[in-house]
Design an enzyme around this catalytic site. Structure first.
Site, PDB file in Angstrom:
ATOM      1  N   SER A   1      82.381 111.097   7.559  1.00 40.70           N
ATOM      2  CA  SER A   1      83.061 110.242   7.508  1.00 40.70           C
ATOM      3  C   SER A   1      83.977 109.040   6.293  1.00 40.70           C
ATOM      4  CB  SER A   1      81.290 109.576   7.820  1.00 40.70           C
ATOM      5  OG  SER A   1      81.563 109.539   9.081  1.00 40.70           O
ATOM      6  N   GLN A   2      84.586 108.198   6.961  1.00 44.10           N
ATOM      7  CA  GLN A   2      85.055 107.224   5.816  1.00 44.10           C
ATOM      8  C   GLN A   2      84.275 106.502   4.599  1.00 44.10           C
ATOM      9  OE1 GLN A   2      86.839 104.539   7.845  1.00 44.10           O
ATOM     10  NE2 GLN A   2      88.238 103.643   6.067  1.00 44.10           N
TER      11      GLN A   2
END
Lengths: 228, 792
Positions: free
Chosen positions: A79-80
């Site tokens: 994920s970011q």
């Protein structure tokens, strides 16, 4: 002049030389996370400590601290950074907490939480990802993390109940077993949305017999570069 | 020799269309439909490229036509069999998912374009050479070209039914090979060696097939990553490449209630072209329970008993199963996909408790709209399948006509309801909000058009953490029904989003939203001033109509900068990727076409009084023809109720009639009066059709299929016949005035055919198909005026 030289020398000594990405990580935390409103000090500290570049495929290391998710193979993504921080903060993890993660992926979210909580349990359904995450977390000496390769639907009964549960893979349903394994007053966070899309984070709270959800901010989890 | 050449042109044309259709399916499988559309649109510029190439190398090509023509045909076969295999290699294989952010994907995309242009370029060059070499026989050659193309669609459908997608290109490639063989001169022995090598390659390709490599982000690929996931069955059809997948980790429970404490049993799933199609929920009807009881989909059943239920687009029958468990005594399942019906009646019957053999269930293999127009019964409940996908569909369906989600469709549904009947629609809650708002706007418009002054009394909506279900009742909702809905919400941890007597606080009892804009939007749509809200909202949420049947097209270009600012430049295109790709396709084609049309002028010169005529004439007929074809396809999709067969019937009839027109043109003299008559008749007919086509089709839609087919042919044939004349007539005029420009004209016609196809879709989405047909008449005015001008 002399004091400046000493300061420079001290700065060089104090800066961890073995980690060439240290500065990038500090910048990531400041620009992508703190500036966007993440305030929890334990979360920020964990984000500064965990070497994200060790959790991405070799070909993507140069993008490891960019403000975006990255592919890790098998159609999955890490994920970011902001999203990881946001999910961590939302869970309100405590030092004595026991946390369950569904969807280990590369192990990054587990490592961040392991920096804060007492014990971290993580389940990965894709065998190849689970094995490599397990090895990586062991090499990085996250000894409070246990990895299991199994269908996350069943949770981890042996260690239940959990103070918090984080589901990193979007799902069309929330497994009832996970609700059961959540402590009374516990918090669960789940992303909702397809890989193409802006995803919404959802917080599930259990208070007695009542279970409520809160739809949080839209966050992108999708990756933008091919896995190398 | 000319007879053999005409036959070979016919064969080659069969292969081009068949290859184009199968390429579309394969690209839809490995990537997504909108990217398949983009790649093929660009690849079809192979026709324009051939014209340009022929303009530049005309003399050389014609001087060795005996060798070049068979070689072009044979190598086009070779290209058809090899390009897909090459495109699947790691070096070229691109992932459309990454196109907007990873620059390296752009190069791969360009290589893919170049690769796919090849077969079309080689085939078009072969056809173009014959047009230039034998301009006096253009009428007959064009007849074979068009008739072959008509037959190509039918061949493709036959092959798709019989073979798996990756097996078909090699089979199709035999056709151009045969086309090349029948025109090889016996004196040129070495060409036979070329043919033999090609035969060997094709045979090897037929027997050594590689499975298609899908994007790792396709839902099928992801599902196959699950433990013990296995494809148990693969069957191809024009409805899609259907694959049945099992895995103990596959479960279906969309937006499941958080109050559900039991186990979610494993379900299998069917995928179509690599995308999620529907679940196969294992169950036993004796149990009288369904996992769907714990989703908002169950809402209509809580308002009272539903004896007669109509399930539109029943797919794998999971909603049929649900209706039976809820006590329905008579369930009518409408599903146009005959393959899925066959699978559920045969291979998968055991998995679904022989659902489709249940005496309470009657299956109708027909399109929903056609069924609604022809069926005479009334129903207590009519349901539509869940709209969008989990988390939003990202505009993947923006280019897809969804005739079941228009105001016209909802009105038909409304009129099929019994006096206390209701219809229900469920969708995923998306971010930013689009689907739920558009459903509500469609419902409100429907009720308004049905003369209901106070729609809010007839509508209820219930929201879970992930889904929202709307019900619309034929008569105002009663107090006891509202009480049952509230009880349903309380039991399931759902919240009412819309009730006639809704109280603000009850909207977020279990499922809170970070802000409550969603409810403000709902309330805005219910107001009379909603038109302003539609204008102000960042996405298109005004209802779709049969004239603009694009329910899933939400994009407003003016919103893009704001979205970019809010979500980042990388993210913005992913909001509505389908339409953005269409626009990008349009620009790519415009630029490429411009270059392809301009380049030959550097060789042939810019100054010639005839060039403007050639450009105007051939661009006009290229655009006009495609505009008409696309409008016919759109209108007849709804008319026949089956897009695949209607497209095949419409295109084939059009091409055959145009072929006949082309053949007839051989006997026409190129007199001003005749061409004026032909063009003005075409324009007049198109204008007449723009007014009467839709009402005529609406009036006769309930007729038996054979009657409808006859009506369709009657409508299509006169116009298509006339539209077949201008191209050969134009070539004949060029023979007299400027024979050198024939290849250029062929290129212009090719380029504008592609440009008009893409622009027709954009115009259809933005302004409706009535605008497209009006533009078709304007396009035919261009050659009309060009001809008037040339005579002066």
């Amino acid at each position: 002049m002399f004091s400046i030289i000493i300061a420079l020398v001290l700065f060089r000594i104090l800066q961890p030389q073995e980690d060439p990405y240290y500065n990038q990580r500090l910048q990531m935390v400041q620009h992508q996370i703190e500036n966007r409103g993440i305030k929890d000090s334990s979360t920020l500290k964990a984000m500064r400590n965990v070497k994200r570049h060790l959790f991405v495929p070799k070909g993507s290391i140069k993008y490891a601290y960019d403000d975006r998710p990255l592919p890790i193979g098998y159609g999955q993504t890490i994920s970011q950074p902001y999203c990881v921080a946001y999910m961590t903060e939302i869970l309100k993890p405590g030092t004595d907490h026991k946390v369950l993660e569904i969807g280990t992926g590369s192990g990054y979210q587990a490592a961040v939480l392991a920096e804060i909580v007492d014990s971290m349990f993580t389940i990965e359904i894709i065998e190849e990802l689970g094995k490599s995450a397990k090895k990586r977390l062991k090499n990085l000496e996250y000894n409070n993390v246990q990895v299991k390769i199994e269908d996350g639907y069943y949770g981890w009964e042996a260690h239940a109940p959990f103070d918090a549960i984080v589901v990193t893979a979007a799902s069309e349903y929330i497994p009832p077993t996970l609700i059961k394994q959540l402590k009374d007053g516990g918090r669960m966070v789940i992303p909702i949305g397809s890989p193409f899309m802006v995803q919404t984070l959802m917080l599930v709270e259990k208070k007695g017999d009542k279970i409520t959800t809160t739809s949080l901010i839209p966050v992108r989890f999708v990756s933008f570069t091919r896995s190398k | 020799m000319q007879k053999r050449i005409q036959l070979s042109i016919g064969l080659l044309s069969i292969s081009i269309i068949a290859f184009q259709l199968i390429l579309m399916q394969i690209l839809s499988i490995v990537q997504w439909y909108h990217f398949a559309y983009m790649v093929i649109s660009v690849a079809l510029l192979g026709f324009g490229t051939a014209g340009t190439f022929l303009s530049i190398f005309k003399k050389k090509l014609l001087s060795a036509i005996d060798v070049i023509l068979p070689i072009l045909m044979i190598t086009s076969g070779l290209a058809m069999t090899l390009v897909i295999r090459i495109s699947q290699t790691e070096f070229i294989r691109f992932d459309s998912y990454l196109t907007f952010a990873d620059l390296s994907q752009i190069w791969k995309l360009l290589l893919t374009y170049l690769l796919y242009i090849f077969p079309f370029f080689l085939s078009a060059l072969a056809i173009g050479i014959t047009f230039v070499k034998y301009p006096h026989s253009i009428g007959k050659l064009y007849f074979y070209n068009l008739s072959g193309s008509a037959f190509g669609g039918i061949v493709a459908i036959g092959l798709i039914w019989r073979f798996l997608p990756h097996e078909i290109p090699a089979i199709i490639s035999i056709i151009p090979l045969v086309a090349g063989l029948i025109i090889i001169s016996k004196k040129i022995i070495y060409l036979f060696f070329v043919a033999v090598i090609t035969v060997i390659i094709i045979v090897v390709n037929i027997f050594q097939q590689n499975q298609l490599v899908l994007s790792e982000f396709k839902s099928l690929t992801k599902t196959l990553n699950l433990p013990e996931a296995e494809i148990k069955l693969s069957k191809n059809s024009p409805y899609g490449f259907m694959q049945f997948v099992t895995s103990p980790a596959l479960r279906y429970a969309p937006g499941l209630s958080l109050n559900f404490t039991g186990p979610i049993t494993a379900s299998d799933a069917v995928f179509s072209n690599g995308d999620w199609y529907a679940p196969i929920i294992h169950g036993n009807l004796k149990n009288k329970t369904s996992i769907l009881d714990y989703t908002t989909i169950s809402l209509p059943y809580y308002t009272g008993e539903k004896e007669r239920v109509l399930i539109l687009e029943s797919k794998t029958g999971y909603r049929v199963f649900h209706a039976l468990t809820k006590g329905a005594k008579n369930v009518v399942a409408v599903e146009p996909n005959s393959l899925i019906i066959s699978l559920l009646k045969n291979e998968l019957a055991g998995k679904t408790d022989s659902l489709f053999f249940n005496p309470k269930v009657s299956i109708k293999n027909i399109d929903s709209r056609t069924f609604l127009m022809t069926d005479t019964l009334e129903y207590d409940l009519i349901t539509l399948p869940i709209i969008g996908s989990f988390g939003g569909s990202s505009g993947l369906y923006a280019l897809q006509e969804e005739y079941n989600l228009t105001v016209d469709a909802f009105r038909q549904i409304w009129n099929k309801l019994s006096s206390n009947g209701l219809f229900s629609v469920t969708c995923w809650m998306d971010q930013p909000y689009r689907n739920p708002l558009k459903i509500l706007s469609t419902i409100v418009e429907t009720l308004n058009q049905e003369g209901i002054e106070n729609p809010v009394s007839y509508i209820a909506a219930v929201r879970s953490w992930g889904t929202i279900t709307f019900i619309v009742k034929k008569s105002p909702l009663l107090i006891n029904e509202l009480n049952r809905i509230r009880q349903f919400c309380k039991t399931m941890f759902f919240d009412p989003a819309l009730l006639p007597d809704i109280v603000k606080q009850e909207r977020t009892n279990f499922n809170k939203l970070q802000n409550e804009e969603f409810f403000q939007y709902i309330d805005e749509i219910l107001k009379n001033s909603r038109a302003k809200f539609y204008t102000d909202y960042a996405f298109k949420i005004e209802p779709a109509t049969d004239n603009r049947p694009y329910f899933s097209q939400f994009l407003k270009f003016r919103s893009l900068p704001k979205l970019s600012e809010q979500f980042g430049n990388y993210t913005a295109p992913y909001f509505e990727i389908g339409y953005i790709v269409l626009i990008l396709t349009f620009f790519q084609i415009i630029i490429a076409s411009f270059l392809l049309i301009i380049v030959p002028l550097f060789k042939t010169g810019w100054r010639s009084s005839n060039k403007l005529w050639t450009f105007t004439y051939f661009s006009g007929i290229g655009m006009g023809y495609m505009f008409v074809e696309i409008v016919f396809i759109q209108r007849f999709i709804l008319y026949f109720g089956n897009s695949i067969y209607s497209v095949a019937a419409v295109i084939s009839s059009m091409l055959i009639c145009s072929g006949a027109g082309s053949y007839f043109s051989s006997f026409l003299k190129a007199k001003r009066g005749i061409t004026f008559f032909i063009f003005s008749t075409i324009v007049a007919l198109i204008l007449i059709y723009s007014v009467i086509l839709f009402p005529v089709l609406k009036l006769t839609i309930s007729f038996p299929f054979i009657m409808k087919l006859l009506i369709a042919i009657l409508i299509i044939s006169p116009l298509a016949f006339l539209m077949g004349i201008p191209f050969p007539a134009g070539i004949n005029l060029l023979v007299k005035k400027s024979e050198d420009e024939i290849p250029w004209a062929w290129g212009i016609n090719g380029c504008f055919s592609v440009v008009s196809t893409v622009s027709a879709t954009i115009i259809g989405i933005e302004f409706g198909f009535t605008s497209v047909i009006l533009l078709a008449s304007l396009a035919y005015c261009l050659p009309l005026f060009a001809n008037l001008r040339i005579k002066k």
